[in-house]
Design an enzyme around this catalytic site. Sequence first.
Site, PDB file in Angstrom:
ATOM      1  N   TYR A 128     -35.785  59.874  15.344  1.00 26.50           N
ATOM      2  CA  TYR A 128     -36.778  59.100  16.110  1.00 26.50           C
ATOM      3  C   TYR A 128     -36.420  59.242  17.583  1.00 26.50           C
ATOM      4  O   TYR A 128     -35.313  58.867  17.992  1.00 26.50           O
ATOM      5  CB  TYR A 128     -36.715  57.644  15.653  1.00 26.50           C
ATOM      6  CG  TYR A 128     -37.594  56.656  16.391  1.00 26.50           C
ATOM      7  CD1 TYR A 128     -38.904  56.415  15.970  1.00 26.50           C
ATOM      8  CD2 TYR A 128     -37.106  55.932  17.474  1.00 26.50           C
ATOM      9  CE1 TYR A 128     -39.696  55.481  16.617  1.00 26.50           C
ATOM     10  CE2 TYR A 128     -37.889  54.993  18.122  1.00 26.50           C
ATOM     11  CZ  TYR A 128     -39.187  54.765  17.695  1.00 26.50           C
ATOM     12  OH  TYR A 128     -39.965  53.835  18.343  1.00 26.50           O
ATOM     13  N   PRO A 133     -33.024  59.185  29.328  1.00 23.77           N
ATOM     14  CA  PRO A 133     -31.977  58.787  30.275  1.00 23.77           C
ATOM     15  C   PRO A 133     -32.429  57.700  31.244  1.00 23.77           C
ATOM     16  O   PRO A 133     -31.645  56.834  31.628  1.00 23.77           O
ATOM     17  CB  PRO A 133     -31.663  60.097  31.006  1.00 23.77           C
ATOM     18  CG  PRO A 133     -31.972  61.167  30.008  1.00 23.77           C
ATOM     19  CD  PRO A 133     -33.165  60.658  29.255  1.00 23.77           C
ATOM     20  N   SER A 137     -34.635  50.155  27.763  1.00 23.89           N
ATOM     21  CA  SER A 137     -35.400  48.953  27.440  1.00 23.89           C
ATOM     22  C   SER A 137     -36.835  49.062  27.943  1.00 23.89           C
ATOM     23  O   SER A 137     -37.765  48.537  27.325  1.00 23.89           O
ATOM     24  CB  SER A 137     -34.717  47.725  28.052  1.00 23.89           C
ATOM     25  OG  SER A 137     -33.465  47.488  27.442  1.00 23.89           O
ATOM     26  N   ILE A 162     -30.066  59.999  20.692  1.00 26.76           N
ATOM     27  CA  ILE A 162     -30.898  60.245  19.512  1.00 26.76           C
ATOM     28  C   ILE A 162     -30.025  60.412  18.272  1.00 26.76           C
ATOM     29  O   ILE A 162     -29.216  61.347  18.179  1.00 26.76           O
ATOM     30  CB  ILE A 162     -31.788  61.479  19.712  1.00 26.76           C
ATOM     31  CG1 ILE A 162     -32.645  61.322  20.972  1.00 26.76           C
ATOM     32  CG2 ILE A 162     -32.660  61.698  18.476  1.00 26.76           C
ATOM     33  CD1 ILE A 162     -33.503  60.062  21.003  1.00 26.76           C
ATOM     34  N   ARG A 272      -3.161  37.017   0.066  1.00 20.90           N
ATOM     35  CA  ARG A 272      -2.143  36.927   1.109  1.00 20.90           C
ATOM     36  C   ARG A 272      -1.468  35.555   1.094  1.00 20.90           C
ATOM     37  O   ARG A 272      -2.144  34.522   1.018  1.00 20.90           O
ATOM     38  CB  ARG A 272      -2.803  37.156   2.468  1.00 20.90           C
ATOM     39  CG  ARG A 272      -1.890  36.996   3.682  1.00 20.90           C
ATOM     40  CD  ARG A 272      -0.894  38.112   3.792  1.00 20.90           C
ATOM     41  NE  ARG A 272      -0.238  38.108   5.101  1.00 20.90           N
ATOM     42  CZ  ARG A 272       0.849  38.781   5.388  1.00 20.90           C
ATOM     43  NH1 ARG A 272       1.417  39.552   4.462  1.00 20.90           N
ATOM     44  NH2 ARG A 272       1.382  38.725   6.593  1.00 20.90           N
ATOM     45  N   GLN A 341     -10.106  38.665  12.077  1.00 25.45           N
ATOM     46  CA  GLN A 341      -9.104  37.682  12.507  1.00 25.45           C
ATOM     47  C   GLN A 341      -8.343  37.115  11.307  1.00 25.45           C
ATOM     48  O   GLN A 341      -7.124  36.922  11.364  1.00 25.45           O
ATOM     49  CB  GLN A 341      -9.783  36.557  13.287  1.00 25.45           C
ATOM     50  CG  GLN A 341      -8.838  35.557  13.924  1.00 25.45           C
ATOM     51  CD  GLN A 341      -8.088  36.145  15.112  1.00 25.45           C
ATOM     52  OE1 GLN A 341      -8.486  37.149  15.667  1.00 25.45           O
ATOM     53  NE2 GLN A 341      -6.983  35.510  15.479  1.00 25.45           N
ATOM     54  N   HIS A 343      -7.661  38.614   8.644  1.00 26.03           N
ATOM     55  CA  HIS A 343      -6.729  39.643   8.179  1.00 26.03           C
ATOM     56  C   HIS A 343      -5.534  39.821   9.112  1.00 26.03           C
ATOM     57  O   HIS A 343      -4.590  40.542   8.760  1.00 26.03           O
ATOM     58  CB  HIS A 343      -7.451  40.993   8.044  1.00 26.03           C
ATOM     59  CG  HIS A 343      -8.263  41.138   6.806  1.00 26.03           C
ATOM     60  ND1 HIS A 343      -9.456  40.467   6.592  1.00 26.03           N
ATOM     61  CD2 HIS A 343      -8.053  41.878   5.678  1.00 26.03           C
ATOM     62  CE1 HIS A 343      -9.952  40.808   5.417  1.00 26.03           C
ATOM     63  NE2 HIS A 343      -9.122  41.656   4.831  1.00 26.03           N
ATOM     64  N   GLU A 368     -32.550  49.552  19.098  1.00 22.34           N
ATOM     65  CA  GLU A 368     -33.844  49.041  18.596  1.00 22.34           C
ATOM     66  C   GLU A 368     -34.355  47.888  19.482  1.00 22.34           C
ATOM     67  O   GLU A 368     -35.049  46.980  19.026  1.00 22.34           O
ATOM     68  CB  GLU A 368     -33.747  48.567  17.131  1.00 22.34           C
ATOM     69  CG  GLU A 368     -33.110  49.565  16.173  1.00 22.34           C
ATOM     70  CD  GLU A 368     -33.978  50.771  15.894  1.00 22.34           C
ATOM     71  OE1 GLU A 368     -34.639  51.234  16.835  1.00 22.34           O
ATOM     72  OE2 GLU A 368     -33.980  51.262  14.763  1.00 22.34           O
TER      73      GLU A 368
END
Length: 392
Positions: A128, A133, A137, A162, A272, A341, A343, A368
């Site tokens: 798409y 450049p 937006s 792309i 753990r 966090q 972990h 998007e």
Amino acid sequence: MRGATAVNFELSEEQRAFQRAAHDFAQQELAPHAGAWDAHAHFPRAAIEHAGTLGFCGLYASSDHGGLGLSRLDATLVFEELAAACPSTAAFITIHNMATWMVTAFARPDVAGHWGPPLTSGQALASYCLTEPGAGSDAASLRTTAKRDGDHYILNGSKAFISGAGATDVLVVMARTGEAGASGISTLLVAADSPGIQYGKKEEKMGWNSQPTRTISLDGVRVPAAHLLGREGDGFRIAMKGLDGGRINIATCSVGAAQGALTAAQRYMRERRQFGKALADFQALQFKLADMATELVAARQMVRLAAAKLDAGHADAGVYCAMAKRLATDIGFEVCNQALQIHGGYGYIREYPLERLLRDVRVHQILEGTNEIMRVIVARRMLQDHATETIR
């Protein structure tokens, strides 16, 4: 009290079947390889083609051209399961689905008949091409031109960021055929190996490493006029229709990644041990896990609501899609971050999937349409002079 029809949040048996099929495929074909694909920046075309054999490359494309013709809501169930295993590969599959839908929905019957079956089957892949450049937006300011020359258009310009560029077979390109602004934009279907197309270097990215990202230069590329999607001047409208679904898709990928991270955190907290007991016995971590689960369910329901609005052709479907994209991508990133966090140091090393999930979902808040643009879309609708009621 007047009777009312209850809102049904439960999935049907058919929807659960799609969900199970996607889950099994993701766990068997994506999860075992996702870390290596990320580490080596490998584009897993064979796995994507395998997904196509299950219909996952044409989920909501027309069944007349090989797609499954599912609703956008049904498609979210599949994309979420894929993203729980590999958000990067799942995201590419969603982009391919968006471009494929545009081809089957807006191309001339003979063009759709030629490209639709290979695209929906995954034998051919699509990119798409909207962003430039100088036009991110502000997409309506794009400068790539398509000048009519007899039975062809001549494309000149460039596209940036792309997905799949250089590895796909066809490009859905938005270009200017008329005046400045959105009304002068048209959409063309372009063979990816057409003379005059050059691909830039593969970008080195924070995440999304299982799909290539490149710039595309278009220098006198001749495209048959028959490859126009819709009519001249329809391009921006077609692009935005694609993006409404694309925003749901990328929101769903955030939900899926967050679910993968949450599941990993649940498992880790049971296994753990610190200070003589399991992490699952610490109330502070229990509360953190509860908040993560609650916010994730809220995000998932928002995404499904937006998908239902889009399926129903609701007048404000685009606003709901923007809401869902903003909410789900923000929550998805935060859930992945909190799971990392939990972990501790293990979350930061590649032996565990947390750091990869976190890197992959960060870009969802940007592409998007940035989450700032999503807020603009919602606020603009709520502050319209003629608006008689708010979104609810």
